[in-house]
Design an enzyme around this catalytic site. Structure first.
Site, PDB file in Angstrom:
ATOM      1  N   LYS A  52       0.850  -1.205   0.000  1.00  0.00           N
ATOM      2  CA  LYS A  52       0.000   0.000   0.000  1.00  0.00           C
ATOM      3  C   LYS A  52       0.876   1.242   0.000  1.00  0.00           C
ATOM      4  O   LYS A  52       0.628   2.197  -0.748  1.00  0.00           O
ATOM      5  CB  LYS A  52      -0.929   0.007   1.231  1.00  0.00           C
ATOM      6  CG  LYS A  52      -2.090  -0.965   1.102  1.00  0.00           C
ATOM      7  CD  LYS A  52      -2.864  -1.144   2.402  1.00  0.00           C
ATOM      8  CE  LYS A  52      -3.891  -2.250   2.233  1.00  0.00           C
ATOM      9  NZ  LYS A  52      -4.555  -2.627   3.488  1.00  0.00           N
ATOM     10  N   GLN A  96      -5.211  -1.364   9.481  1.00  0.00           N
ATOM     11  CA  GLN A  96      -5.102  -2.694   8.878  1.00  0.00           C
ATOM     12  C   GLN A  96      -5.750  -3.738   9.786  1.00  0.00           C
ATOM     13  O   GLN A  96      -5.495  -3.787  10.987  1.00  0.00           O
ATOM     14  CB  GLN A  96      -3.610  -3.016   8.643  1.00  0.00           C
ATOM     15  CG  GLN A  96      -3.334  -4.343   7.947  1.00  0.00           C
ATOM     16  CD  GLN A  96      -3.833  -4.392   6.507  1.00  0.00           C
ATOM     17  OE1 GLN A  96      -3.918  -3.373   5.831  1.00  0.00           O
ATOM     18  NE2 GLN A  96      -4.175  -5.577   6.044  1.00  0.00           N
ATOM     19  N   ASP A 119     -11.531   2.818   3.711  1.00  0.00           N
ATOM     20  CA  ASP A 119     -11.987   1.429   3.588  1.00  0.00           C
ATOM     21  C   ASP A 119     -13.495   1.346   3.326  1.00  0.00           C
ATOM     22  O   ASP A 119     -13.989   0.297   2.920  1.00  0.00           O
ATOM     23  CB  ASP A 119     -11.712   0.682   4.903  1.00  0.00           C
ATOM     24  CG  ASP A 119     -10.397  -0.071   4.894  1.00  0.00           C
ATOM     25  OD1 ASP A 119     -10.038  -0.610   3.831  1.00  0.00           O
ATOM     26  OD2 ASP A 119      -9.753  -0.135   5.953  1.00  0.00           O
TER      27      ASP A 119
END
Ligand code: GUN
Length: 281
Positions: A52, A96, A119
């Site tokens: 990422k 995460q 997200d």
């Protein structure tokens, strides 16, 4: 059979995003910023986060990773999120998953400012997506959606079968397909006669976490099949679709790896840029 090349599609999307970042930089004299919080040292999470960060830098975003040991207290994480919520240089925040057991995932997700929730996991974004309003869209289903649209731009009236009902994939995928006027059936591991459901589908999205579940005789020859699965088996990483069998019958299929995976990260960058743009309005 069309082999849907997610690596190529992701590279094209990153190229577009790179141009967009450079024109935003000219217009606003700053670039979108992504902050990732990584708790603990699980290997898959470390790899995801490294990728990422690398991709974010590649398209010119400002990127930062905050690492905590898995013994970190929940309140320290929540305080850090609140600080990032107030920080104008941070456009997107991603924590995460999975998290250590002592940390309440729901609490963490709900502490992120919905306008920075890259997200799309915050209940506000989940609600907006299901009502058809503008929102952050979870990266993996968004990547699947873009791959489907690239293969078949007109989804009007198509019959889609989503295998898997997770908040991460199955449910948001369903919303995206509904928005495109598909007739969507949500199935899962307890569905009776999954094969006959899949046989009705023009589009199958398999996101259930069962290695090679979808077989060749479950699929019509006009069907587009998207495989979200990443399963470790003794023969290596396989998807939720039996690739050898289904590639002989389907109209189009994503490989594992090299299908949905690369698109997920590219979509995270897209979401970060979209959060930045909304914040400048
Ligand atoms: N872990 C595995 N996939 C994801 C994802 O899409 N978002 C976050 N935050 N964690 C993950």
């Amino acid at each position: 059979m069309i082999l849907i090349d997610g690596k190529k599609a992701a590279a094209e999307l990153r190229e577009e995003l790179k141009h967009e970042v450079s024109s935003l930089k000219k217009k606003f004299n700053k670039v979108p910023g992504l902050t990732v919080i990584l708790i603990g040292d699980l290997t898959p999470s470390q790899i995801y986060v490294r990728n990422k960060e690398k991709s974010a830098n590649e398209v010119g975003l400002k990127s930062e990773v905050i690492r905590y040991p898995d013994t970190i207290e929940q309140k320290v994480v929540l305080e850090k999120i609140k600080e990032l919520n107030k920080d104008d240089s941070v456009s997107g925040i991603l924590v995460q998953l999975p998290l250590p057991k002592h940390i309440d995932k729901q609490k963490v997700i709900q502490t992120i400012d919905p306008s920075k929730d890259v997200d799309g996991f915050h209940p506000m974004n989940v609600g907006n997506l299901s009502s058809g309003y503008d929102s952050s869209i979870p990266c993996t289903p968004l990547g699947c959606y873009l791959l489907i649209k690239k293969t078949e731009p007109n989804l009007n009236g198509k019959k889609a079968v989503v295998v898997g009902r997770s908040n991460l994939n199955g449910k948001p995928m369903t919303q995206l397909l509904l928005k495109e006027n598909c007739t969507v059936t949500i199935t899962h591991s307890k569905t009776k006669d999954l094969k006959s459901e899949c046989l009705k589908a023009d589009i199958i999205v398999a996101a259930v976490g069962i290695p090679e579940l979808v077989k060749g005789d479950w699929v019509k020859k006009e069907t587009i099949v998207i495989d979200v699965g990443i399963n470790k088996t003794e023969k290596g990483i396989v998807g939720d679709v039996d690739f050898d069998e289904v590639s002989k019958v389907a109209k189009a299929l994503t490989p594992v790896p090299g299908g949905v995976g690369p698109m997920t990260i590219a979509c995270l960058l897209k979401n970060t840029i979209d959060c930045f743009k909304r914040s400048q309005k």
